[in-house]
Design a protein around this motif. Sequence first.
Motif: not given
Ligand code: SF4
Length: 376
Positions: A11, A13-15, A17-18, A20, A22, A59-60
Amino acid sequence: MSGIYIHIPFCKSRCVYCGFYSTTRLDVRREYVKAVCREAELRRGYISGPFTSVYVGGGTPSVLGADVLAGLLSYIYKVFDIDRQAEVTVECNPDDVTPDFAHAIARTPVNRVSMGVQTFSDARLRFLRRRHGSADIPMAVDNLRRAGISNISIDLMFGFPGETIAEWRDDISRAVGLGVEHISAYSLMYEEGTPLYAMLEKGSVSEIDDELSLAMYDELVDRLTVSGYEHYEISNFARPGFRSRHNSSYWRQEPYIGLGAAAHSFDLRSRQWNVADIARYVDGISQGRVPMEREELDARTTFNDIITTALRTREGISLDALALRLGSAYRDTLLNGASHYITDGLLAVTDGRLHLTRRGIYVSDMVMADLVLVDE
Ligand code: SF4
């Protein structure tokens, strides 16, 4: 039916709430993709094809860029027997979906795009630390349509601190206005270890109350249903013919192979999960082995998995299929456990399938937790 999942744990950048797995270390992208291709070769015979869905998630995945994604998919198509009609999804961030990107992926086998929209409010997007703005969303959809992608899914979130029902209605209207084929919607979760969770602990944000959260969910179901979407899983809505085939195969307990760091696989008898660490994953693959853990599934675990997946769907659990797979004692155990929920109108049996009613959906976590079998 069987699927292929490919995890792209990058990603920009990191969100907030995430939870996951990544990383923002994009410099190892190419090395990682090579390792995924090598893993595909190593695990060619894990389950047999033809595969009916491919899902590139993260991820993205869109941070790989269209050329790398195209190369990865072409490799996967060489290694595995993939059905010509397979659903091939790639997850994208709206601000990655430029006209060039959309046209480039439309020339690959990708025929479905899933975008993490979350909300149309710029203030809430900033709060989540998403990197796109609300103006990027319709542009991304437009770019995909112009490129010929006719199956688009978006993710939405509700239950932000301080969010009103009117604001949520506005998000739903704007989502419907996009004309997308599929919508997934989740309430904002406070997962331990995330910055959002730390904010909650510090008291700088607070969760919305349960009553408002339920009212928002009700609003979602009502508005999407009248807008022509089928509510086919607790959090998923699709125009007729556009249910996610890949996710539906998880809920139907069909086999899938997961490639990449942190990816999970399931072959009906066991499940396995690759190490959630890019360096260890790449290192293991370079030595010709897949760093993973594995669990053989006994009848009780399979029963519990069926409860927590199939019961999430509109069709629910086929009682005959359950008896055929695990024996009639398991079907009887399920019906015994479910009987008082059936009497209370939270569960129902229709055409031989046990499923949640609309009221049951509100308390689905509690119902499922009660029906699963725990060790004595
Ligand atoms: S996986 Fe999705 S929600 Fe999590 S940081 Fe990356 S873009 Fe944001």
